[in-house]
Design a protein around this motif. Structure first.
Motif, PDB file in Angstrom:
ATOM      1  N   GLN A 109       0.746  -1.107   0.110  1.00 30.21           N
ATOM      2  CA  GLN A 109      -0.056   0.105  -0.069  1.00 30.21           C
ATOM      3  C   GLN A 109       1.136   1.216  -0.118  1.00 30.21           C
ATOM      4  O   GLN A 109       1.819   1.357   0.693  1.00 30.21           O
ATOM      5  N   LEU A 110       0.453   2.377  -0.801  1.00 29.87           N
ATOM      6  CA  LEU A 110       0.995   3.607  -0.797  1.00 29.87           C
ATOM      7  C   LEU A 110       0.516   4.425   0.167  1.00 29.87           C
ATOM      8  O   LEU A 110      -0.378   5.241  -0.296  1.00 29.87           O
ATOM      9  N   TRP A 111       0.881   4.579   1.666  1.00 27.74           N
ATOM     10  CA  TRP A 111       0.337   5.351   2.584  1.00 27.74           C
ATOM     11  C   TRP A 111       0.544   6.760   2.139  1.00 27.74           C
ATOM     12  O   TRP A 111      -0.302   7.594   2.548  1.00 27.74           O
ATOM     13  N   ALA A 112       1.611   7.107   1.645  1.00 26.67           N
ATOM     14  CA  ALA A 112       1.533   8.674   1.231  1.00 26.67           C
ATOM     15  C   ALA A 112       0.881   9.118   0.358  1.00 26.67           C
ATOM     16  O   ALA A 112       0.580  10.587  -0.193  1.00 26.67           O
ATOM     17  N   VAL A 113       0.108   8.290  -0.564  1.00 22.64           N
ATOM     18  CA  VAL A 113      -0.617   8.508  -1.639  1.00 22.64           C
ATOM     19  C   VAL A 113      -2.020   7.972  -1.351  1.00 22.64           C
ATOM     20  O   VAL A 113      -2.532   7.159  -1.955  1.00 22.64           O
ATOM     21  N   PRO A 114      -2.713   8.527  -0.393  1.00 20.59           N
ATOM     22  CA  PRO A 114      -4.082   8.009   0.176  1.00 20.59           C
ATOM     23  C   PRO A 114      -5.312   8.195  -0.928  1.00 20.59           C
ATOM     24  O   PRO A 114      -5.180   9.649  -1.437  1.00 20.59           O
ATOM     25  N   VAL A 115      -6.215   7.594  -1.062  1.00 21.30           N
ATOM     26  CA  VAL A 115      -7.353   7.720  -1.827  1.00 21.30           C
ATOM     27  C   VAL A 115      -8.377   8.626  -1.010  1.00 21.30           C
ATOM     28  O   VAL A 115      -8.711   8.361  -0.005  1.00 21.30           O
ATOM     29  N   SER A 116      -8.891   9.728  -1.727  1.00 17.50           N
ATOM     30  CA  SER A 116      -9.598  10.520  -1.048  1.00 17.50           C
ATOM     31  C   SER A 116     -11.055  10.534  -2.106  1.00 17.50           C
ATOM     32  O   SER A 116     -11.095  11.006  -3.113  1.00 17.50           O
TER      33      SER A 116
END
Length: 213
Positions: A109-116
């Protein structure tokens, strides 16, 4: 010196950075106040809580980042750092979270690129409004309409949420560099003991103090 084919890029969440700084300020303010004014076990409890909470706040807000370079993608999550050569990445997937999938099927998972989802809905509304304006030929004070988007917005192509734009950038890099000889290699995963160890120590100390308290 050879000029890199791809300029290094760093992606982080501004909202997480702001939230992390605010949380650290609150924890520091309450903790230091308890250390200076508390009585009995209170200063020790405050110290243990700070040792526990500060690393966790840093891990989940300030630490996450995605580093995209010429030959590899480095994902810094709360407790792990994953380095993936572009040649070992099978896909970059967006759903309820943004993930990178390697050729063995492992997901990170890309924690720094969260889905909004809110940003996606906002972008969809803007896109619908722009298309409607283009079909109606309306101009108005906001500027002329070209290709479904207003000239004054300075945007070309479909309206996208910011994190979706980042994922598009990463997918383009994967297409460009996935077959490059220098972008091959092994995936490495390193645990962030420098973050986990203080948090565990704080949790143990807090549990001991509560047990004897």
């Amino acid at each position: 010196m050879t000029t890199p084919l791809v300029k290094d890029r760093i992606y982080r969440s501004p909202q997480a950075l702001i939230g992390g700084v605010l949380l650290l300020a609150i924890v520091g303010w309450l903790g230091i106040d308890a250390l200076l004014r508390g009585h009995g076990h209170t200063p020790w409890l405050a110290l243990a809580a700070m040792i526990l909470l500060v690393p966790l706040v840093v891990a989940f807000t300030l630490r996450p980042a995605v580093f995209a370079g010429e030959d590899r993608l480095r994902v810094r999550n709360p407790f792990r750092v994953i380095t993936l050569p572009w040649g070992e990445i099978a896909a970059l997937r967006s759903g309820y979270s943004n993930e990178v999938i390697d050729k063995s099927g492992a997901k990170y998972q890309l924690w720094a690129v969260p889905v909004s989802l809110r940003s996606r809905k906002r972008a969809a509304r803007k896109q619908t409004r722009a298309e409607s304006d283009a079909r109606g030929g309306r101009t108005g004070s906001a500027g002329r309409v070209f290709g479904g988007l207003r000239e004054s917005e300075g945007v070309s192509g479909p309206v996208r949420a910011e994190t979706d734009k980042i994922m598009d950038d990463l997918r383009r890099l994967l297409e460009q560099r996935g077959e490059a000889e220098s972008a091959q290699g092994e995936i490495t995963v390193r645990w962030a003991y420098e973050v986990a160890a203080p948090a565990i120590a704080g949790a143990v100390l807090l549990a001991i103090l509560l047990a004897i308290g």
